[in-house]
Design an enzyme around this catalytic site. Structure first.
Site, short mmCIF file in Angstrom:
data_model
loop_
_atom_site.label_atom_id
_atom_site.label_comp_id
_atom_site.label_asym_id
_atom_site.label_seq_id
_atom_site.Cartn_x
_atom_site.Cartn_y
_atom_site.Cartn_z
CE LYS A 21 -4.31 1.40 1.26
NZ LYS A 21 -5.56 0.86 0.78
NE ARG A 67 11.02 3.26 13.94
CZ ARG A 67 10.08 3.80 14.72
NH1 ARG A 67 10.21 5.05 15.16
NH2 ARG A 67 9.00 3.13 15.05
CD GLU A 129 12.96 7.76 19.83
OE1 GLU A 129 11.72 7.83 19.80
OE2 GLU A 129 13.60 6.93 19.17
CG ASP A 156 9.76 6.96 22.22
OD1 ASP A 156 9.91 5.94 22.89
OD2 ASP A 156 9.21 6.97 21.09
CB ILE A 222 1.40 6.44 11.92
CG1 ILE A 222 0.35 7.43 12.44
CG2 ILE A 222 2.69 6.51 12.71
CD1 ILE A 222 -0.45 6.92 13.60
CG HIS A 223 -3.89 6.01 8.56
ND1 HIS A 223 -4.65 6.50 7.52
CD2 HIS A 223 -4.51 4.88 8.99
CE1 HIS A 223 -5.70 5.69 7.34
NE2 HIS A 223 -5.63 4.71 8.21
CG ASP A 270 16.04 44.26 5.90
OD1 ASP A 270 15.32 43.24 5.96
OD2 ASP A 270 16.51 44.83 6.91
N1 COA Z 1 1.33 2.29 5.85
C1 COA Z 1 0.70 1.75 4.77
N2 COA Z 1 -0.59 1.38 4.77
C2 COA Z 1 -1.27 1.58 5.92
C3 COA Z 1 -0.67 2.13 7.07
C4 COA Z 1 0.68 2.49 7.00
N3 COA Z 1 1.34 3.02 8.04
N4 COA Z 1 -1.60 2.22 8.05
C5 COA Z 1 -2.75 1.73 7.52
N5 COA Z 1 -2.56 1.33 6.26
C6 COA Z 1 -3.55 0.77 5.33
C7 COA Z 1 -4.37 -0.34 5.97
O1 COA Z 1 -3.73 -1.58 5.81
C8 COA Z 1 -5.66 -0.25 5.21
O2 COA Z 1 -5.50 -0.88 3.97
P1 COA Z 1 -6.77 -1.54 3.20
O3 COA Z 1 -7.81 -0.46 3.09
O4 COA Z 1 -6.22 -1.97 1.88
O5 COA Z 1 -7.20 -2.67 4.07
C9 COA Z 1 -5.80 1.25 4.94
O6 COA Z 1 -4.49 1.79 5.02
C10 COA Z 1 -6.68 1.94 5.95
O7 COA Z 1 -6.21 1.67 7.25
P2 COA Z 1 -7.18 1.73 8.51
O8 COA Z 1 -8.09 0.55 8.50
O9 COA Z 1 -7.79 3.06 8.58
O10 COA Z 1 -6.18 1.61 9.72
P3 COA Z 1 -5.70 0.28 10.46
O11 COA Z 1 -6.62 0.03 11.60
O12 COA Z 1 -5.47 -0.80 9.49
O13 COA Z 1 -4.27 0.72 11.02
C11 COA Z 1 -2.67 1.60 12.51
C12 COA Z 1 -4.13 1.69 12.00
C13 COA Z 1 -2.37 2.76 13.43
C14 COA Z 1 -2.48 0.27 13.22
C15 COA Z 1 -1.77 1.67 11.24
O14 COA Z 1 -2.04 2.89 10.61
C16 COA Z 1 -0.30 1.51 11.50
O15 COA Z 1 0.17 0.41 11.74
N6 COA Z 1 0.49 2.60 11.39
C17 COA Z 1 1.91 2.59 11.61
C18 COA Z 1 2.21 2.50 13.08
C19 COA Z 1 3.67 2.55 13.39
O16 COA Z 1 4.48 2.27 12.55
N7 COA Z 1 4.01 2.93 14.63
C20 COA Z 1 5.34 2.99 15.11
C21 COA Z 1 6.11 4.17 14.63
S1 COA Z 1 5.51 5.75 15.06
MG MG Z 2 10.12 6.33 19.21
#
Ligand code: COA
Ligand code: MG
Length: 284
Positions: A21, A67, A129, A156, A222-223, A270
């Site tokens: 994705k 990372r 952090e 953090d 993150i999204h 300036d």
């Molecule tokens: N990268 C790529 N795709 C992502 C994503 C990300 N960080 N977060 C969500 N998606 C995708 C989902 O898989 C979903 O795909 P689909 O529609 O094909 O099924 C779509 O985007 C919508 O996601 P949604 O259902 O709204 O969220 P979720 O409940 O699946 O995920 C989190 C929510 C927070 C768990 C997720 O966004 C995530 O894991 N983010 C990264 C967290 C992270 O890395 N944290 C540590 C560092 S700060």
């Molecule tokens: Mg951190």
């Protein structure tokens, strides 16, 4: 000049669907995570999945970062040795300090030499952090010429100092400004903290705008829904661009006429104002 890093999307490294994705989003940077986004019993799987992603997914214009786990975990070197042969564009080091950055950079030197890649071509990005890191930012920023950007790890840090997180961020305001002063002094990019409420685009937009006002170049996200909001927030808007063009043109004319200061829209312009206008145009 470093490449634009307005949005840096964190993707759990063991989640193939999210990696796929991420590759389809028009995002400046993807950061494939081996640290906190991955459960302890999934670290091995995540290394293998990230290697596969680096080798096979079409990330387009996105910078491909990994990372790794912090040095204190004891797993940083193994993470690095596992993913570097698949040739990411750079490495993000969490819980970073100056010593840790030098060690990681040294391992990257070795891999570049072994693979025949140009020395120093892999980028290194630090996450600041901890309170200790924040009071030693000069050392962090000057640790290695490989360092290009520092991420403000506000979540953090808040935990480390025992702060209460608020929407207004006043508990992090000093550290957030302190960090950007240091990155500016050392010619690095500053990247802002994650906005965890990923269903609140308005809150995200205003936090990103504020970061840009402070001098930040981008923000960790993150999204997928956060990507366009943040990428737009770190671009100057039309009115700013039009103003910057008037200033730069006015400056050229004033210089030709032998004047240092001149007026645009009824305000004195300036050299510092001209530099600000040039910086706005450089972001386009
Ligand atoms: N990268 C790529 N795709 C992502 C994503 C990300 N960080 N977060 C969500 N998606 C995708 C989902 O898989 C979903 O795909 P689909 O529609 O094909 O099924 C779509 O985007 C919508 O996601 P949604 O259902 O709204 O969220 P979720 O409940 O699946 O995920 C989190 C929510 C927070 C768990 C997720 O966004 C995530 O894991 N983010 C990264 C967290 C992270 O890395 N944290 C540590 C560092 S700060
Ligand atoms: Mg951190």
């Amino acid at each position: 000049m470093f490449r634009p890093r307005r949005a840096l999307l964190n993707i759990p490294g063991d989640d193939w669907h999210k990696l796929e994705k991420g590759a389809g989003l028009d995002v400046d940077c993807v950061c494939m995570d081996l640290e906190d986004g991955v459960a302890l019993n999934r670290k091995e799987a995540a290394r293998a999945t990230i290697v596969q992603a680096l080798q096979s997914l079409p990330f387009g214009r996105a910078e491909r970062l990994v990372r790794i786990q912090p040095l204190a975990s004891g797993a940083a070197e193994a993470d690095l040795r596992a993913v570097l042969p698949a040739h990411p564009d750079g490495i993000v080091l969490p819980k970073a300090d100056a010593d840790g950055l030098r060690r990681v950079s040294g391992w990257m030197d070795e891999e570049e030499a072994a693979q025949g890649w140009p020395a120093g071509s892999l980028a290194l990005i630090a996450i600041a952090e901890t309170a200790q890191t924040m009071i030693h930012l000069q050392a962090l920023c000057s640790a290695t010429p490989r360092l290009q950007a520092v991420i403000f790890g506000g979540e953090d840090l808040a935990a480390d100092v025992g702060a209460v997180r608020t929407a207004e961020m006043h508990e992090l305001a000093f550290a957030r400004s302190w960090l950007v002063l240091h990155t500016a002094a050392y010619g690095l990019q500053a990247l802002d903290v994650v906005y965890t409420n990923f269903r609140d685009p308005d809150g995200l937009r205003s936090e990103a705008r504020r970061a840009r006002e402070l001098g930040y170049a981008g923000k960790q996200v993150i999204h997928p829904a956060q990507v366009p909001v943040v990428q737009e927030a770190f671009l100057p808007d039309e009115a700013e661009v039009a103003w910057a063009r008037r200033v730069v043109e006015g400056f050229a004319q004033a210089q030709a006429e032998g004047r240092g200061a001149f007026a645009v829209d009824g305000r004195m312009v300036d050299m510092p104002v001209v530099r600000r206008a040039q910086a706005i145009l450089a972001r386009l």
